[in-house]
Write a protein that holds these residues in place. Structure first.
Motif, PDB file in Angstrom:
ATOM      1  N   SER A 194       0.920  -1.118   0.118  1.00  0.00           N
ATOM      2  CA  SER A 194       0.035   0.080   0.116  1.00  0.00           C
ATOM      3  C   SER A 194       0.950   1.401  -0.060  1.00  0.00           C
ATOM      4  N   ARG A 195       2.077   1.173  -0.656  1.00  0.00           N
ATOM      5  CA  ARG A 195       3.177   2.233  -0.542  1.00  0.00           C
ATOM      6  C   ARG A 195       3.324   2.620   0.701  1.00  0.00           C
ATOM      7  N   TYR A 196       3.373   1.806   1.870  1.00  0.00           N
ATOM      8  CA  TYR A 196       3.620   2.369   3.333  1.00  0.00           C
ATOM      9  C   TYR A 196       2.529   3.307   3.739  1.00  0.00           C
ATOM     10  N   GLN A 197       1.301   3.166   2.987  1.00  0.00           N
ATOM     11  CA  GLN A 197       0.123   4.325   3.381  1.00  0.00           C
ATOM     12  C   GLN A 197      -1.115   3.665   3.916  1.00  0.00           C
ATOM     13  N   LEU A 198      -1.737   4.385   4.831  1.00  0.00           N
ATOM     14  CA  LEU A 198      -3.065   3.768   5.321  1.00  0.00           C
ATOM     15  C   LEU A 198      -4.206   4.002   4.032  1.00  0.00           C
ATOM     16  N   THR A 199      -4.640   2.934   3.645  1.00  0.00           N
ATOM     17  CA  THR A 199      -5.855   2.947   2.408  1.00  0.00           C
ATOM     18  C   THR A 199      -6.849   3.015   3.242  1.00  0.00           C
ATOM     19  N   PRO A 200      -8.119   3.217   2.405  1.00  0.00           N
ATOM     20  CA  PRO A 200      -9.561   3.254   3.145  1.00  0.00           C
ATOM     21  C   PRO A 200      -9.656   1.838   3.379  1.00  0.00           C
ATOM     22  N   ASP A 201      -9.266   0.797   2.740  1.00  0.00           N
ATOM     23  CA  ASP A 201      -9.562  -0.654   3.004  1.00  0.00           C
ATOM     24  C   ASP A 201      -9.045  -0.909   4.319  1.00  0.00           C
ATOM     25  N   LEU A 202      -7.684  -0.303   4.482  1.00  0.00           N
ATOM     26  CA  LEU A 202      -6.793  -0.874   5.966  1.00  0.00           C
ATOM     27  C   LEU A 202      -7.641  -0.148   7.030  1.00  0.00           C
ATOM     28  N   ALA A 203      -8.190   1.084   6.795  1.00  0.00           N
ATOM     29  CA  ALA A 203      -8.844   1.973   7.653  1.00  0.00           C
ATOM     30  C   ALA A 203     -10.031   1.395   8.109  1.00  0.00           C
ATOM     31  N   ARG A 204     -10.959   1.184   7.099  1.00  0.00           N
ATOM     32  CA  ARG A 204     -12.047   0.128   7.347  1.00  0.00           C
ATOM     33  C   ARG A 204     -11.771  -1.078   8.279  1.00  0.00           C
ATOM     34  N   ALA A 205     -10.910  -1.918   7.941  1.00  0.00           N
ATOM     35  CA  ALA A 205     -10.384  -2.969   8.514  1.00  0.00           C
ATOM     36  C   ALA A 205     -10.312  -2.929  10.072  1.00  0.00           C
ATOM     37  N   ASN A 206      -9.600  -1.742  10.359  1.00  0.00           N
ATOM     38  CA  ASN A 206      -9.290  -1.437  11.937  1.00  0.00           C
ATOM     39  C   ASN A 206     -10.068  -0.611  12.550  1.00  0.00           C
ATOM     40  N   TRP A 207     -11.020  -0.376  11.879  1.00  0.00           N
ATOM     41  CA  TRP A 207     -12.040   0.786  12.699  1.00  0.00           C
ATOM     42  C   TRP A 207     -12.656   0.310  13.883  1.00  0.00           C
ATOM     43  N   SER A 208     -12.913   1.033  14.834  1.00  0.00           N
ATOM     44  CA  SER A 208     -13.521   0.447  16.322  1.00  0.00           C
ATOM     45  C   SER A 208     -14.546   1.419  16.653  1.00  0.00           C
ATOM     46  N   PRO A 209     -15.275   1.015  17.491  1.00  0.00           N
ATOM     47  CA  PRO A 209     -16.352   2.099  17.728  1.00  0.00           C
ATOM     48  C   PRO A 209     -15.896   3.492  18.417  1.00  0.00           C
ATOM     49  N   ARG A 210     -14.620   3.270  18.963  1.00  0.00           N
ATOM     50  CA  ARG A 210     -13.889   4.395  19.497  1.00  0.00           C
ATOM     51  C   ARG A 210     -13.070   5.257  18.581  1.00  0.00           C
ATOM     52  N   THR A 211     -13.008   5.016  17.389  1.00  0.00           N
ATOM     53  CA  THR A 211     -12.262   5.751  16.472  1.00  0.00           C
ATOM     54  C   THR A 211     -12.727   7.191  16.145  1.00  0.00           C
ATOM     55  N   ARG A 212     -12.243   8.071  16.267  1.00  0.00           N
ATOM     56  CA  ARG A 212     -12.468   9.311  16.116  1.00  0.00           C
ATOM     57  C   ARG A 212     -11.815  10.139  15.055  1.00  0.00           C
ATOM     58  N   ALA A 213     -10.696   9.559  14.416  1.00  0.00           N
ATOM     59  CA  ALA A 213      -9.934  10.173  13.420  1.00  0.00           C
ATOM     60  C   ALA A 213      -9.147   9.322  12.684  1.00  0.00           C
ATOM     61  N   ALA A 214      -8.419   9.506  11.478  1.00  0.00           N
ATOM     62  CA  ALA A 214      -7.571   8.806  10.743  1.00  0.00           C
ATOM     63  C   ALA A 214      -6.633   9.822  10.356  1.00  0.00           C
ATOM     64  N   MET A 215      -5.270   9.591  10.447  1.00  0.00           N
ATOM     65  CA  MET A 215      -4.223  10.422  10.129  1.00  0.00           C
ATOM     66  C   MET A 215      -3.316   9.730   8.972  1.00  0.00           C
ATOM     67  N   VAL A 216      -2.992  10.432   7.903  1.00  0.00           N
ATOM     68  CA  VAL A 216      -2.091  10.109   6.920  1.00  0.00           C
ATOM     69  C   VAL A 216      -1.270  11.258   6.638  1.00  0.00           C
ATOM     70  N   ALA A 217       0.182  10.992   6.078  1.00  0.00           N
ATOM     71  CA  ALA A 217       0.971  12.004   5.857  1.00  0.00           C
ATOM     72  C   ALA A 217       1.422  11.873   4.247  1.00  0.00           C
ATOM     73  N   SER A 218       1.379  12.701   3.585  1.00  0.00           N
ATOM     74  CA  SER A 218       1.643  12.545   1.887  1.00  0.00           C
ATOM     75  C   SER A 218       2.490  13.756   1.557  1.00  0.00           C
ATOM     76  N   PRO A 219       3.621  13.576   1.154  1.00  0.00           N
ATOM     77  CA  PRO A 219       4.370  12.573   1.235  1.00  0.00           C
ATOM     78  C   PRO A 219       4.691  12.318   2.571  1.00  0.00           C
ATOM     79  N   SER A 220       5.160  10.947   2.989  1.00  0.00           N
ATOM     80  CA  SER A 220       5.306  10.440   4.197  1.00  0.00           C
ATOM     81  C   SER A 220       6.898  10.544   4.802  1.00  0.00           C
ATOM     82  N   ASN A 221       6.578  10.840   5.914  1.00  0.00           N
ATOM     83  CA  ASN A 221       8.232  10.370   6.943  1.00  0.00           C
ATOM     84  C   ASN A 221       8.015   9.401   7.500  1.00  0.00           C
ATOM     85  N   PRO A 222       8.848   8.453   7.375  1.00  0.00           N
ATOM     86  CA  PRO A 222       9.818   8.049   6.813  1.00  0.00           C
ATOM     87  C   PRO A 222      10.118   7.482   5.387  1.00  0.00           C
TER      88      PRO A 222
END
Ligand SMILES: Cc1ncc(COP(=O)(O)O)c(C=O)c1O
Length: 390
Positions: A151-179
């Motif tokens: 996934s080019r070392y990035q959080l994708t919509p599918d990965l975010a969906r798979a890791n979502w929980s009832p307590r998730t309030r935000a998702a963060m990405v950086a583009s371009p990313s460090n590191p």
């Protein structure tokens, strides 16, 4: 005997930068008379562009240095809005733009108005380590999602969906990313924004390396809606790291909340830095910055193939920032020990993966192409001799 003060439990979750240990060792190696090539720090060798320095000198000589509004100087906020309109073709109302004390303050402010204790925030691992510490400092929980080359070392919509929980309030990405220097595609930003929207959560996109993409101009995540938070900075493209100035674009409904928090946390960003930053958008400054961007690209084009030749794995071509996140597992089993030995024996400073990743940190090093090509050639030569001589 000194009384040991009570330490907040959250401090158990706040880690120091491993790279500091490498820097301490680098100073020892230098004190012993060796020339160390520094590829460990996220800061290129360029100085702040002269028009910016000149503007600061003029303002310092002629104006009082009072606090500004916590939102920042209006002319600077307007200049940022114009920059988005002319360079990125998006209209951003000035009311959504908040100038901050570096993007570090922007990240803290944005998270501060969005998350409660125990809330979860989704983050890519590997990623910028301060993010998880900001989240911890607020009593919330960083939910690290292991990402890799697929996934080019990035959080994708599918990965975010798979890791979502009832307590998730935000998702963060950086583009371009460090590191990793890799990008989130505009489609992925759309998908992540839609997912967050549907769940009543917020997408935060860190665009601090915006402008430092090679062969193309990245689009801004602001295209994906007016309900996401974008973080930016004068540190990297504009080369003002030590001036401590950044900005955030927030949904209109959050602007007042961010303002209140900024007023209380630090009153206002540096007045001098804000006046100086007005010169960032002058054509003369942009010409300097674009020249440097071309130099960074030349460094990248030299370094990535050279590292592969040495036996490092670079499965995804970095397209931005000034980092290569290289898989060193074909050369050493523990990248921290490897970085120390490379520094002691080859006098090249690299950052071990431990600073950025919780998953498989011992397999990676981050190499920052913050030195001219001639120095990078020298570094590669030293690495070649080090690896050949083992
Ligand atoms: C991804 C990322 N975000 C934010 C920052 C913070 O930068 P600053 O506070 O200088 O704007 C950095 C610094 O290296 C970074 O790499």
């Amino acid at each position: 005997m000194d009384r040991i003060p009570h330490l907040a439990a959250r401090m158990a979750h706040i880690a120091a930068f491993e790279v500091m240990e490498i820097q301490t060792l680098a100073r020892e190696v230098e004190a012993a008379g060796h020339d160390v090539i520094h590829l460990e720090i996220g800061e290129p060798d360029f100085r702040t562009p002269q028009p910016v320095v000149d503007a600061a000198a003029r303002v310092l000589a002629n104006q009082p240095m009072n606090y500004t509004s916590a939102l920042g100087l209006m002319p600077l906020r307007e200049a940022i809005a114009r920059w988005y309109a002319t360079r990125y073709r998006v209209d951003v109302p000035v009311e959504r733009i908040v100038v901050t004390a570096g993007s570090s303050a922007a990240l803290l402010l944005a998270l501060g108005v969005l998350v409660d204790p125990e809330d979860e925030v989704l983050l890519a691992d590997p990623g910028y380590p301060c993010n998880r510490h900001f989240i911890r400092a607020l009593g919330a929980v960083p939910r690290l999602v292991t990402v890799g080359p697929e996934s080019r070392y990035q959080l994708t919509p599918d990965l975010a969906r798979a890791n979502w929980s009832p307590r998730t309030r935000a998702a963060m990405v950086a583009s371009p990313s460090n590191p990793t220097g890799t990008m989130v595609t505009p489609e992925e930003v759309q998908g992540l924004a839609a997912l967050c929207r549907g769940k009543g959560a917020t997408l935060l996109v860190d665009e601090i390396y915006q402008g430092l993409t090679y062969g193309f101009d990245a689009r801004t995540a602001l295209e994906a809606g007016d309900d996401l938070v974008v973080i930016n900075s004068f540190s990297k493209y504009f080369q003002m790291t030590g001036w401590r100035l950044g900005w955030t674009v927030v949904p209109l409904a959050l602007a007042r909340e961010v303002e209140k928090l900024a007023q209380n946390l630090y009153i206002s960003p540096s007045t001098l830095a804000q006046h100086a930053a007005l010169a960032c958008f002058d054509p003369a400054t942009i010409e300097i910055l674009e020249g440097r961007r071309a130099q960074l690209d030349a460094r990248r084009r030299f370094l990535v193939p050279a590292l592969r030749e040495l036996g490092f794995g670079v499965p995804v071509e970095p397209q931005g920032a000034f980092y290569v996140y290289a898989d060193s597992s074909g050369l050493a089993t523990d990248s921290f020990d490897f970085a120390r030995r490379v520094l002691r024996e080859a006098h090249v400073a690299l950052t071990p993966g431990k600073d950025f990743a919780c998953a498989d940190p011992e397999r990676h090093v981050r190499i920052a192409y913050t030195q001219p090509v001639a120095r990078l050639e020298e570094a590669v030569g030293r690495l070649q001799r080090f690896l050949g001589g083992r």
